[in-house]
Design a protein around this motif. Sequence first.
Motif, PDB file in Angstrom:
ATOM      1  N   TYR A  51       7.374  -2.030  -0.969  1.00  0.00           N
ATOM      2  CA  TYR A  51       7.196  -3.490  -0.857  1.00  0.00           C
ATOM      3  C   TYR A  51       5.697  -3.822  -0.951  1.00  0.00           C
ATOM      4  O   TYR A  51       5.303  -4.783  -1.606  1.00  0.00           O
ATOM      5  CB  TYR A  51       7.770  -3.925   0.489  1.00  0.00           C
ATOM      6  N   THR A  52       4.891  -2.983  -0.321  1.00  0.00           N
ATOM      7  CA  THR A  52       3.435  -3.163  -0.369  1.00  0.00           C
ATOM      8  C   THR A  52       2.941  -3.059  -1.814  1.00  0.00           C
ATOM      9  O   THR A  52       2.052  -3.808  -2.239  1.00  0.00           O
ATOM     10  CB  THR A  52       2.748  -2.103   0.514  1.00  0.00           C
ATOM     11  N   LYS A  53       3.548  -2.156  -2.567  1.00  0.00           N
ATOM     12  CA  LYS A  53       3.135  -2.010  -3.974  1.00  0.00           C
ATOM     13  C   LYS A  53       3.495  -3.246  -4.801  1.00  0.00           C
ATOM     14  O   LYS A  53       2.821  -3.561  -5.771  1.00  0.00           O
ATOM     15  CB  LYS A  53       3.781  -0.760  -4.592  1.00  0.00           C
ATOM     16  N   VAL A  54       4.575  -3.916  -4.402  1.00  0.00           N
ATOM     17  CA  VAL A  54       4.951  -5.149  -5.102  1.00  0.00           C
ATOM     18  C   VAL A  54       3.823  -6.180  -4.932  1.00  0.00           C
ATOM     19  O   VAL A  54       3.427  -6.850  -5.889  1.00  0.00           O
ATOM     20  CB  VAL A  54       6.295  -5.715  -4.580  1.00  0.00           C
ATOM     21  N   PHE A  55       3.275  -6.271  -3.721  1.00  0.00           N
ATOM     22  CA  PHE A  55       2.139  -7.179  -3.480  1.00  0.00           C
ATOM     23  C   PHE A  55       0.932  -6.755  -4.316  1.00  0.00           C
ATOM     24  O   PHE A  55       0.183  -7.595  -4.807  1.00  0.00           O
ATOM     25  CB  PHE A  55       1.747  -7.175  -1.996  1.00  0.00           C
ATOM     26  N   ALA A  56       0.761  -5.436  -4.448  1.00  0.00           N
ATOM     27  CA  ALA A  56      -0.381  -4.939  -5.223  1.00  0.00           C
ATOM     28  C   ALA A  56      -0.246  -5.360  -6.691  1.00  0.00           C
ATOM     29  O   ALA A  56      -1.239  -5.753  -7.321  1.00  0.00           O
ATOM     30  CB  ALA A  56      -0.482  -3.418  -5.100  1.00  0.00           C
ATOM     31  N   VAL A  57       0.966  -5.306  -7.224  1.00  0.00           N
ATOM     32  CA  VAL A  57       1.176  -5.781  -8.601  1.00  0.00           C
ATOM     33  C   VAL A  57       0.922  -7.291  -8.636  1.00  0.00           C
ATOM     34  O   VAL A  57       0.364  -7.811  -9.596  1.00  0.00           O
ATOM     35  CB  VAL A  57       2.594  -5.432  -9.127  1.00  0.00           C
ATOM     36  N   LEU A  70      -3.803 -14.179  -1.006  1.00  0.00           N
ATOM     37  CA  LEU A  70      -2.513 -14.183  -0.291  1.00  0.00           C
ATOM     38  C   LEU A  70      -1.853 -12.798  -0.406  1.00  0.00           C
ATOM     39  O   LEU A  70      -1.440 -12.210   0.586  1.00  0.00           O
ATOM     40  CB  LEU A  70      -1.613 -15.276  -0.871  1.00  0.00           C
ATOM     41  N   PHE A  71      -1.755 -12.297  -1.617  1.00  0.00           N
ATOM     42  CA  PHE A  71      -1.129 -10.985  -1.825  1.00  0.00           C
ATOM     43  C   PHE A  71      -1.933  -9.887  -1.107  1.00  0.00           C
ATOM     44  O   PHE A  71      -1.368  -9.022  -0.438  1.00  0.00           O
ATOM     45  CB  PHE A  71      -1.037 -10.661  -3.320  1.00  0.00           C
ATOM     46  N   ALA A  72      -3.247  -9.936  -1.261  1.00  0.00           N
ATOM     47  CA  ALA A  72      -4.099  -8.873  -0.715  1.00  0.00           C
ATOM     48  C   ALA A  72      -4.023  -8.810   0.815  1.00  0.00           C
ATOM     49  O   ALA A  72      -4.028  -7.733   1.409  1.00  0.00           O
ATOM     50  CB  ALA A  72      -5.544  -9.085  -1.173  1.00  0.00           C
TER      51      ALA A  72
END
Length: 220
Positions: A51-57, A70-72
């Motif tokens: 899920y964290t990687k989804v934010f990274a993308v 926001l994502f970071a």
Amino acid sequence: MSTVERLLKATEEIWAGYHEKPFVRGLGDGTLDVKKFRRYIIQDYWYLMDYTKVFAVGVAKSKSVEVMKLFAKYIQAILDGEVNVHNGYMADFGITQEELDHTPIAQDNRSYTSYMLSVAYRGGEAEVLTAIFSCAYSYEVIARQIVAERPDAPDHPLYGRWVRGYITERYTGNNVILKNMLEQLTADYTEAQLRELEEIFTACSRYEASFWDMAWEQRV
Ligand SMILES: Cc1ncc(C[n+]2csc(CCO)c2C)c(N)n1
């Protein structure tokens, strides 16, 4: 109708079904087998990693510094365990990094996170946010319903922490931020674009339902 209202309307039945899941009912009334809960916590660790990687993308797809921040912020918060109710349970259950590393991710879990990652790689900011919002907001809705049915659920010695974690002002406030951003990014979306968001949101909502079944049935 706002975008989020539309997404919730399209998935009304799936969301209503969350409250009837045996795992969720057991969390609410305190009858859930601890062994099942322990397994769920381990699976959710792997879920949160992806899920964290989804934010990274999402960071990579950001078109403004506002969205990027926001994502970071979420990436940092999840990795630090700040918004992660699970950290306390990991300690209580004596779950070590070694045990986590030796527990494979279950099939339903892998399907869910693979889907979110594929949406993130293929879509833009709003598509990433839509995939994320289903999961973040469903936990708030489930925890609120548990408290509405059982006002003493937050005091349960084991599952109270889970319930309390998703009704905090911090958690619900973050969901408002996600919602507002999704509304902002989709203000000019065409019908076809909104329909695609609906498809993403529906798929993620179904995956959430499967996650509860997986946890209950201890599927691998
Ligand atoms: C399968 C599954 N779905 C949703 C959540 C809820 N959730 C997802 S990320 C996060 C932390 C920041 O929002 C929380 C609480 C979960 N843990 N596991």
